[in-house]
Write an enzyme that holds these catalytic residues in place. Structure first.
Site, PDB file in Angstrom:
ATOM      1  N   GLY A   1       0.860  -1.161  -0.091  1.00 22.32           N
ATOM      2  CA  GLY A   1      -0.106  -0.118   0.011  1.00 22.32           C
ATOM      3  C   GLY A   1       0.955   1.274   0.049  1.00 22.32           C
ATOM      4  O   GLY A   1       2.147   1.086  -0.109  1.00 22.32           O
TER       5      GLY A   1
ATOM      6  N   LYS B   1       2.230   5.229  -1.337  1.00 19.87           N
ATOM      7  CA  LYS B   1       2.585   5.749  -2.351  1.00 19.87           C
ATOM      8  C   LYS B   1       4.222   5.640  -2.896  1.00 19.87           C
ATOM      9  O   LYS B   1       4.700   4.606  -2.343  1.00 19.87           O
ATOM     10  CB  LYS B   1       2.254   7.105  -2.545  1.00 19.87           C
ATOM     11  CG  LYS B   1       0.772   7.245  -2.634  1.00 19.87           C
ATOM     12  CD  LYS B   1       0.404   8.622  -3.293  1.00 19.87           C
ATOM     13  CE  LYS B   1      -1.318   8.757  -3.503  1.00 19.87           C
ATOM     14  NZ  LYS B   1      -1.555   9.799  -3.945  1.00 19.87           N
ATOM     15  N   ILE B   2       4.970   6.618  -3.259  1.00 17.76           N
ATOM     16  CA  ILE B   2       6.281   6.428  -3.617  1.00 17.76           C
ATOM     17  C   ILE B   2       7.055   7.097  -2.447  1.00 17.76           C
ATOM     18  O   ILE B   2       6.616   8.084  -1.698  1.00 17.76           O
ATOM     19  CB  ILE B   2       6.393   7.308  -4.918  1.00 17.76           C
ATOM     20  CG1 ILE B   2       7.977   6.837  -5.414  1.00 17.76           C
ATOM     21  CG2 ILE B   2       6.385   8.780  -4.696  1.00 17.76           C
ATOM     22  CD1 ILE B   2       8.362   7.406  -6.839  1.00 17.76           C
ATOM     23  N   THR B   3       8.248   6.213  -2.378  1.00 17.58           N
ATOM     24  CA  THR B   3       9.184   6.625  -1.297  1.00 17.58           C
ATOM     25  C   THR B   3      10.614   6.492  -2.058  1.00 17.58           C
ATOM     26  O   THR B   3      10.846   5.985  -2.928  1.00 17.58           O
ATOM     27  CB  THR B   3       8.882   5.963   0.042  1.00 17.58           C
ATOM     28  OG1 THR B   3       9.514   6.710   0.992  1.00 17.58           O
ATOM     29  CG2 THR B   3       9.183   4.543   0.220  1.00 17.58           C
TER      30      THR B   3
ATOM     31  N   ALA C   1       8.261   6.218   7.563  1.00 14.93           N
ATOM     32  CA  ALA C   1       7.224   5.833   6.517  1.00 14.93           C
ATOM     33  C   ALA C   1       6.775   4.345   6.616  1.00 14.93           C
ATOM     34  O   ALA C   1       7.507   3.616   7.162  1.00 14.93           O
ATOM     35  CB  ALA C   1       7.565   6.223   5.129  1.00 14.93           C
TER      36      ALA C   1
ATOM     37  N   CYS D   1       5.572   9.898  -0.568  1.00 14.99           N
ATOM     38  CA  CYS D   1       4.232   9.380   0.090  1.00 14.99           C
ATOM     39  C   CYS D   1       3.203  10.249  -0.543  1.00 14.99           C
ATOM     40  O   CYS D   1       1.974  10.118  -0.091  1.00 14.99           O
ATOM     41  CB  CYS D   1       4.110   9.437   1.582  1.00 14.99           C
ATOM     42  SG  CYS D   1       5.444   8.233   2.456  1.00 14.99           S
TER      43      CYS D   1
END
Length: 260
Positions: free
Chosen positions: A74, A76-78, A184, A215
């Site tokens: 789950g 977003k981008i990190t 995160a 995120c």
């Protein structure tokens, strides 16, 4: 919960490539589902890499086309990389499975770890992870870019800090007095067993985050233990502290028999 074991896969010069760690996660996940091994938390450091969860939008990826690994977690981008402690708790969760409760347990362990280092952190409603709340205090001088202004963000919802200069960069959120994420969390639950986990910023180069929308959050930034405490806190120093608090928190979760 069963006995929790920690497996230290590699750090520093032995940092583990993301794809290699992902493959190991899948192997351990299958073994845990089959009750061949106890609950296991993989602890490691990655070489620099961007990873994108299922909800990542194209507008949040690097503008220059830097490669991104799309994953089945789950979020977003990190970014993952040197100076960041990564943990992948592969656990058979209490039934009925409560995903939010699992995320909250991970947050609680990391909040306690930060407190042991003398740093107060918290949750932010509607946003996962561990946060330092914004304020007007002068941040410690850590040798990075020093800003004389605290610019107000444009009201445009499509505002992209990557196009607006370093004063808006996520890595400078502390100097702007904004909320900033220190850890995160992004997980996946399959067959009642968790995968993926958390990234805990010890002393990374946070300018890596400036190339993405971390995120998917445009109105806050990122930070680290070292930035907030004004001294270097390495992954090596943080590792046993994080493991201790993960053990304390995760041991309190008791799984129920699987429904037939």
């Amino acid at each position: 919960m069963s006995e929790l074991r920690f497996v230290r896969l590699g750090f520093g010069a032995d940092a583990v490539e993301y794809q290699e760690a992902w493959q190991e996660q899948r192997r351990v996940h299958a073994a845990r589902f089959a009750d061949e091994i106890p609950d296991t938390c993989l602890m490691l450091e990655h070489p620099a890499v961007y990873t994108a969860g299922r909800r990542t939008e194209d507008s949040e990826r690097p503008l220059d086309g830097t490669p991104v690994i799309d994953v089945d977690r789950g979020g977003k981008i990190t970014w993952h990389g040197p100076g960041q402690l990564v943990g992948y708790p592969i656990l058979k969760l209490p039934r009925p499975v409560d995903v939010i409760a699992h995320v909250r347990r991970l947050e609680e362990a990391l909040i306690r770890a930060c407190a042991e280092f003398g740093l107060e952190t918290t949750r932010v409603e509607g946003r996962s992870g561990v946060w330092v709340l914004g304020d007007d205090r002068q941040r410690p001088d850590t040798g990075g870019l020093t800003l004389d202004l605290a610019p107000a963000r444009p009201a445009d919802e499509e505002f992209d800090p990557r196009l607006s200069g370093p004063e808006y960069a996520p890595s400078n959120a502390g100097q702007r007095g904004e909320d900033r994420k220190l850890a995160a969390i992004g997980i996946r639950i399959a067959k009642g067993v968790s995968m993926h986990g958390f990234s805990f910023n010890c002393d990374p180069d946070n300018t890596w985050f400036d190339r993405i929308v971390p995120c998917g959050i445009r109105d806050a930034g990122v930070t680290s233990l070292s930035n907030e405490l004004g001294r270097r806190v390495t992954v090596e120093e943080a590792l046993p502290v994080v493991e201790k608090h993960l053990l304390e928190v995760l041991e309190s979760a008791e799984p129920l028999p699987r429904a037939v």
